[in-house]
Design a protein around this motif. Structure first.
Motif, PDB file in Angstrom:
ATOM      1  N   ALA A  87      28.860  47.252  45.867  1.00 51.56           N
ATOM      2  CA  ALA A  87      29.965  46.295  45.799  1.00 51.56           C
ATOM      3  C   ALA A  87      29.856  45.526  44.492  1.00 51.56           C
ATOM      4  O   ALA A  87      28.755  45.296  43.982  1.00 51.56           O
ATOM      5  N   PRO A  88      30.970  45.109  43.928  1.00 55.68           N
ATOM      6  CA  PRO A  88      30.912  44.335  42.680  1.00 55.68           C
ATOM      7  C   PRO A  88      30.314  42.957  42.907  1.00 55.68           C
ATOM      8  O   PRO A  88      30.543  42.324  43.946  1.00 55.68           O
ATOM      9  N   ILE A  89      29.549  42.501  41.939  1.00 58.81           N
ATOM     10  CA  ILE A  89      28.944  41.170  42.014  1.00 58.81           C
ATOM     11  C   ILE A  89      29.712  40.160  41.174  1.00 58.81           C
ATOM     12  O   ILE A  89      29.344  38.974  41.143  1.00 58.81           O
ATOM     13  N   THR A  90      30.748  40.598  40.515  1.00 57.11           N
ATOM     14  CA  THR A  90      31.587  39.710  39.707  1.00 57.11           C
ATOM     15  C   THR A  90      33.040  39.894  40.119  1.00 57.11           C
ATOM     16  O   THR A  90      33.548  41.017  40.169  1.00 57.11           O
ATOM     17  N   SER A  91      33.693  38.795  40.430  1.00 58.18           N
ATOM     18  CA  SER A  91      35.117  38.796  40.778  1.00 58.18           C
ATOM     19  C   SER A  91      35.671  37.407  40.499  1.00 58.18           C
ATOM     20  O   SER A  91      34.926  36.434  40.323  1.00 58.18           O
ATOM     21  N   ALA A  92      36.986  37.316  40.485  1.00 66.47           N
ATOM     22  CA  ALA A  92      37.618  36.026  40.221  1.00 66.47           C
ATOM     23  C   ALA A  92      37.358  35.033  41.347  1.00 66.47           C
ATOM     24  O   ALA A  92      37.133  33.841  41.103  1.00 66.47           O
ATOM     25  N   SER A  93      37.375  35.501  42.572  1.00 71.05           N
ATOM     26  CA  SER A  93      37.129  34.600  43.709  1.00 71.05           C
ATOM     27  C   SER A  93      35.703  34.068  43.697  1.00 71.05           C
ATOM     28  O   SER A  93      35.461  32.896  43.987  1.00 71.05           O
ATOM     29  N   LYS A  94      34.739  34.914  43.373  1.00 77.97           N
ATOM     30  CA  LYS A  94      33.351  34.448  43.302  1.00 77.97           C
ATOM     31  C   LYS A  94      33.156  33.478  42.151  1.00 77.97           C
ATOM     32  O   LYS A  94      32.388  32.515  42.264  1.00 77.97           O
ATOM     33  N   LEU A  95      33.802  33.728  41.037  1.00 73.95           N
ATOM     34  CA  LEU A  95      33.671  32.814  39.903  1.00 73.95           C
ATOM     35  C   LEU A  95      34.260  31.450  40.216  1.00 73.95           C
ATOM     36  O   LEU A  95      33.772  30.423  39.720  1.00 73.95           O
ATOM     37  N   GLN A  96      35.291  31.396  41.040  1.00 71.35           N
ATOM     38  CA  GLN A  96      35.905  30.122  41.404  1.00 71.35           C
ATOM     39  C   GLN A  96      35.055  29.317  42.368  1.00 71.35           C
ATOM     40  O   GLN A  96      35.204  28.094  42.445  1.00 71.35           O
ATOM     41  N   THR A  97      34.190  29.963  43.105  1.00 75.42           N
ATOM     42  CA  THR A  97      33.360  29.262  44.101  1.00 75.42           C
ATOM     43  C   THR A  97      31.930  29.039  43.640  1.00 75.42           C
ATOM     44  O   THR A  97      31.168  28.394  44.356  1.00 75.42           O
ATOM     45  N   GLN A  98      31.557  29.519  42.469  1.00 76.04           N
ATOM     46  CA  GLN A  98      30.200  29.372  41.963  1.00 76.04           C
ATOM     47  C   GLN A  98      30.220  28.706  40.596  1.00 76.04           C
ATOM     48  O   GLN A  98      31.183  28.837  39.834  1.00 76.04           O
ATOM     49  N   LYS A  99      29.159  28.004  40.296  1.00 73.91           N
ATOM     50  CA  LYS A  99      29.049  27.310  39.010  1.00 73.91           C
ATOM     51  C   LYS A  99      28.465  28.248  37.957  1.00 73.91           C
ATOM     52  O   LYS A  99      27.379  28.019  37.422  1.00 73.91           O
ATOM     53  N   HIS A 100      29.174  29.315  37.679  1.00 74.96           N
ATOM     54  CA  HIS A 100      28.759  30.286  36.677  1.00 74.96           C
ATOM     55  C   HIS A 100      29.750  30.281  35.522  1.00 74.96           C
ATOM     56  O   HIS A 100      30.871  29.764  35.644  1.00 74.96           O
ATOM     57  N   GLN A 101      29.321  30.870  34.428  1.00 72.10           N
ATOM     58  CA  GLN A 101      30.175  30.994  33.247  1.00 72.10           C
ATOM     59  C   GLN A 101      30.267  32.456  32.846  1.00 72.10           C
ATOM     60  O   GLN A 101      29.274  33.196  32.915  1.00 72.10           O
ATOM     61  N   LEU A 102      31.449  32.863  32.430  1.00 70.93           N
ATOM     62  CA  LEU A 102      31.708  34.245  32.058  1.00 70.93           C
ATOM     63  C   LEU A 102      32.211  34.272  30.617  1.00 70.93           C
ATOM     64  O   LEU A 102      33.209  33.618  30.275  1.00 70.93           O
ATOM     65  N   TYR A 103      31.505  35.025  29.782  1.00 65.45           N
ATOM     66  CA  TYR A 103      31.888  35.201  28.378  1.00 65.45           C
ATOM     67  C   TYR A 103      32.612  36.542  28.264  1.00 65.45           C
ATOM     68  O   TYR A 103      32.039  37.601  28.549  1.00 65.45           O
ATOM     69  N   LEU A 104      33.856  36.481  27.849  1.00 69.48           N
ATOM     70  CA  LEU A 104      34.698  37.678  27.779  1.00 69.48           C
ATOM     71  C   LEU A 104      35.003  37.986  26.314  1.00 69.48           C
ATOM     72  O   LEU A 104      35.477  37.117  25.550  1.00 69.48           O
ATOM     73  N   LEU A 105      34.749  39.232  25.918  1.00 67.88           N
ATOM     74  CA  LEU A 105      34.965  39.689  24.548  1.00 67.88           C
ATOM     75  C   LEU A 105      36.174  40.617  24.502  1.00 67.88           C
ATOM     76  O   LEU A 105      36.314  41.518  25.338  1.00 67.88           O
ATOM     77  N   LYS A 106      37.041  40.393  23.520  1.00 63.72           N
ATOM     78  CA  LYS A 106      38.242  41.218  23.359  1.00 63.72           C
ATOM     79  C   LYS A 106      38.290  41.751  21.923  1.00 63.72           C
ATOM     80  O   LYS A 106      37.646  41.236  20.999  1.00 63.72           O
TER      81      LYS A 106
END
Length: 331
Positions: free
Chosen positions: A57-76
């Motif tokens: 199962a994926p450990i990263t999702s938008a719902s999990k990021l909204q409920t946890q105090k984590h930061q996501l660095y996205l590169l484009k």
């Protein structure tokens, strides 16, 4: 990774930092439609990362990021796909409270910054994107990679750390996190706290056993006046009222001092004489029995009809108490 919408409209910077708000810049603030696209991008990246790491199962999702105090660095990369841009990868970090083992096997409690998920698209790997993204995170956090913990790193990620940061000697742990030797040497003493050893279970103290037995007896005993004289409740009551009067309820007030001489006994005898003790014991036992009977039936009889007759047997100097019930006279 391409999407059917404009990536440059969602993410204005080359590397965007996302948190619980799912806001990548001023453009997406207050725009539910843009935030929905951002959530779609995060979900797709999480599924791709789980597939690459062969996770169930994926450990990263938008719902999990909204409920946890984590930061996501996205590169484009904004120049691909006809100027609409593509998403190259992401790096998710967060603080975790961990119980770790140092080289001596001592348990240490720490809360380091942990790398929780790291993914670069397969068709864009080996182009320096991963190193660019990781270095940006280190500069943003002002941290060294040796002071971080890594959650279930893949063999590719371990090779990446060994090649670019010379992290090769890891300290074995009992959990899924990987730390390296410099983690315990370079951290401040305030950030690491040794866990005290667990105290052995000692024997129960004798006084606690007595208290438990007393509580157990109080729960099993009957309420006064049905309780036997040796019950805990009766013994507690006897501390406050050792001598009870016939026809009166037990009082919690301290007992009054009774005269040494009692009716039915010789006045010239000392209070310590055996005869006086036998008279007092016989009178007390008789009074206690009468008190119980009077209190038991006090709701169903007239208290004025209860009297106490003091008679003496002929030929003996002993006195007895008798409870006589007289019906109320009418007319």
């Amino acid at each position: 990774m391409e999407f059917p919408f404009d990536i440059n409209q969602l993410f204005s910077e080359r590397i965007s930092v996302l948190d619980q708000t799912l806001v990548a810049g001023r453009k997406s603030a207050g725009r539910p439609d843009l935030q929905a696209h951002i959530a779609t991008v995060i979900d797709e990246l999480g599924r791709a990362s789980a597939k690459a790491q062969q996770l169930t199962a994926p450990i990263t999702s938008a719902s999990k990021l909204q409920t946890q105090k984590h930061q996501l660095y996205l590169l484009k990369d904004g120049e691909h796909s006809g100027g609409r841009g593509v998403v190259v990868g992401f790096l998710k970090v967060g603080y975790k409270k961990l119980f770790l083992l140092d080289r001596q096997g001592v348990h240490v409690e720490a809360e380091p910054l942990c790398v929780l998920d790291f993914y670069i698209a397969e068709n864009l790997q080996r182009n320096g994107y991963g190193l660019e993204l990781f270095n940006f995170m280190l500069q943003h956090k002002n941290l060294e990679p040796v002071l971080m913990a890594y959650d279930r790193p893949s063999p590719k990620f371990l090779s990446f750390l060994a090649k670019h940061y010379c992290l090769t000697q890891s300290v074995p742990q009992v959990n899924n996190f990987v730390v390296f030797e410099g983690f315990f040497l370079n951290r401040a003493a305030a950030q690491l706290r040794k866990v005290p050893p667990k105290k052995p279970d000692g024997e129960i103290k004798p006084y606690s056993l007595m208290e438990r037995e007393a509580v157990r007896q109080e729960q099993k005993s009957l309420p006064w006046p049905f309780a036997p004289p040796h019950s805990p409740q009766r013994s507690v009551a006897s501390q406050w009222s050792k001598s009870l009067s016939v026809g009166c309820s037990p009082s919690r007030a301290p007992p009054r001092v009774t005269p040494t001489s009692s009716p039915g006994c010789n006045r010239n005898q000392s209070p310590q004489s055996p005869l006086s003790d036998r008279c007092r014991a016989r009178r007390t036992s008789s009074q206690q029995g009468l008190v119980a009977r009077c209190n038991l039936y006090s709701r169903h009889m007239d208290t004025r009809a209860v009297g106490l007759l003091h008679t003496c047997s002929p030929g003996t100097g002993r006195s007895c108490f008798h409870l006589s019930l007289h019906p109320r006279r009418t007319g």
